[in-house]
Write a protein that holds these residues in place. Structure first.
Motif, PDB file in Angstrom:
ATOM      1  N   LYS A  62       0.840  -1.191   0.000  1.00 23.68           N
ATOM      2  CA  LYS A  62       0.000   0.000   0.000  1.00 23.68           C
ATOM      3  C   LYS A  62       0.877   1.242   0.000  1.00 23.68           C
ATOM      4  N   LYS A 100       1.471   8.830  -2.057  1.00 27.10           N
ATOM      5  CA  LYS A 100       0.332   9.078  -2.946  1.00 27.10           C
ATOM      6  C   LYS A 100       0.327  10.527  -3.414  1.00 27.10           C
ATOM      7  N   GLU A 101       0.597  11.439  -2.475  1.00 32.65           N
ATOM      8  CA  GLU A 101       0.619  12.862  -2.819  1.00 32.65           C
ATOM      9  C   GLU A 101       1.732  13.154  -3.823  1.00 32.65           C
ATOM     10  N   THR A 129       1.856   4.954   1.001  1.00 35.92           N
ATOM     11  CA  THR A 129       1.602   5.853   2.124  1.00 35.92           C
ATOM     12  C   THR A 129       0.939   7.121   1.599  1.00 35.92           C
ATOM     13  N   LYS A 130       0.384   7.902   2.506  1.00 35.27           N
ATOM     14  CA  LYS A 130      -0.283   9.143   2.119  1.00 35.27           C
ATOM     15  C   LYS A 130       0.694  10.080   1.407  1.00 35.27           C
ATOM     16  N   LYS A 131       1.905  10.202   1.963  1.00 36.85           N
ATOM     17  CA  LYS A 131       2.902  11.095   1.358  1.00 36.85           C
ATOM     18  C   LYS A 131       3.308  10.623  -0.029  1.00 36.85           C
TER      19      LYS A 131
END
Length: 230
Positions: free
Chosen positions: A3, A9-10, A5-7
């Motif tokens: 998966k 993905k950004e 991470t949020k960072k």
């Protein structure tokens, strides 16, 4: 599949996966998408249209990056006593001969580059199993076996790197740090790519530079238009 991470993905969201960026755009974007909390390395991967299994299609060379690598390169100068002062003055981190040969035999390899003299290479031969896999074996083609020890050490400390195509036909090289400005990254990348173009084997047919990808440690890759290498 892992998966994101949020960072991450950004960061990935800032890269248009359908676009081939030019070198200037990629050099600015690689700084923008960096997610590491440290001064990450900027790396470039160039896929070549060569068959590295064939000796006449092997691509290997050296390049002096105009802005250096951003790394503090640790250099070992394996030299005879008459060359020790020259190596030290040029900035070598470790200077000597027999004591360091013994340390290497005992498993010590805490250096980035080894510079030596032609007369010493015979003593290094038995250490090939230790130095070879780590990319530490000096080589005349990379300028690390020479009588001009001072020049060789100074060039390595200033940002001279050697590169070699791997078994998949890819050149990997570190060309700086994300703390460099975009122009410095671009100029370092351009110097490497222009050097690669001069090394095209005559036996290599078809497209020479198939793809170019730039990334920083932990960041997504950025596809670069191969015309940037011309």
């Amino acid at each position: 599949m892992a998966k994101l991470t949020k960072k991450l993905k950004e960061a990935a969201g800032k890269i248009d996966s359908n676009k081939m960026y030019n070198l200037e755009e990629a050099s600015a974007l690689v700084k923008e998408v960096n997610i590491a909390k440290f001064d990450a390395s900027v790396d470039i991967a160039v896929r070549l249209g060569v068959d590295p299994r064939k000796a006449n299609q092997m691509v290997r060379g050296v390049v002096s990056l105009p802005h250096g690598t951003g790394k503090d390169v640790k250099v070992l100068a394996l030299v005879t006593p008459d060359k020790e002062a020259e190596a030290t003055a040029a900035g070598a981190d470790y200077v000597g001969l027999d004591e360091y040969l013994q340390k290497i035999k005992d498993g010590w390899t805490d250096v980035d580059v080894i510079v030596t003299m032609p007369a010493v290479m015979g003593k290094l031969g038995p250490l090939g199993r230790v130095l070879g896999p780590r990319g530490l074996m000096p080589n005349p083609k990379s300028g690390t076996v020479t009588m001009d020890i001072g020049k060789a050490v100074a060039e390595v400390k200033a940002g001279k790197i050697d590169f070699k195509v791997d078994k998949y036909g890819i050149i990997h090289a570190g060309i700086g740090k994300v703390s460099f400005d975009a122009q410095q990254i671009k100029e370092n990348a351009s110097e490497l790519l222009s050097t690669l173009m001069k090394l095209k084997p005559t036996a290599a047919k078809g497209i020479y530079v198939k793809s170019i990808n730039m990334s920083s440690t932990m960041s997504p890759g950025i596809s670069i238009d191969t015309k940037s290498a011309n």
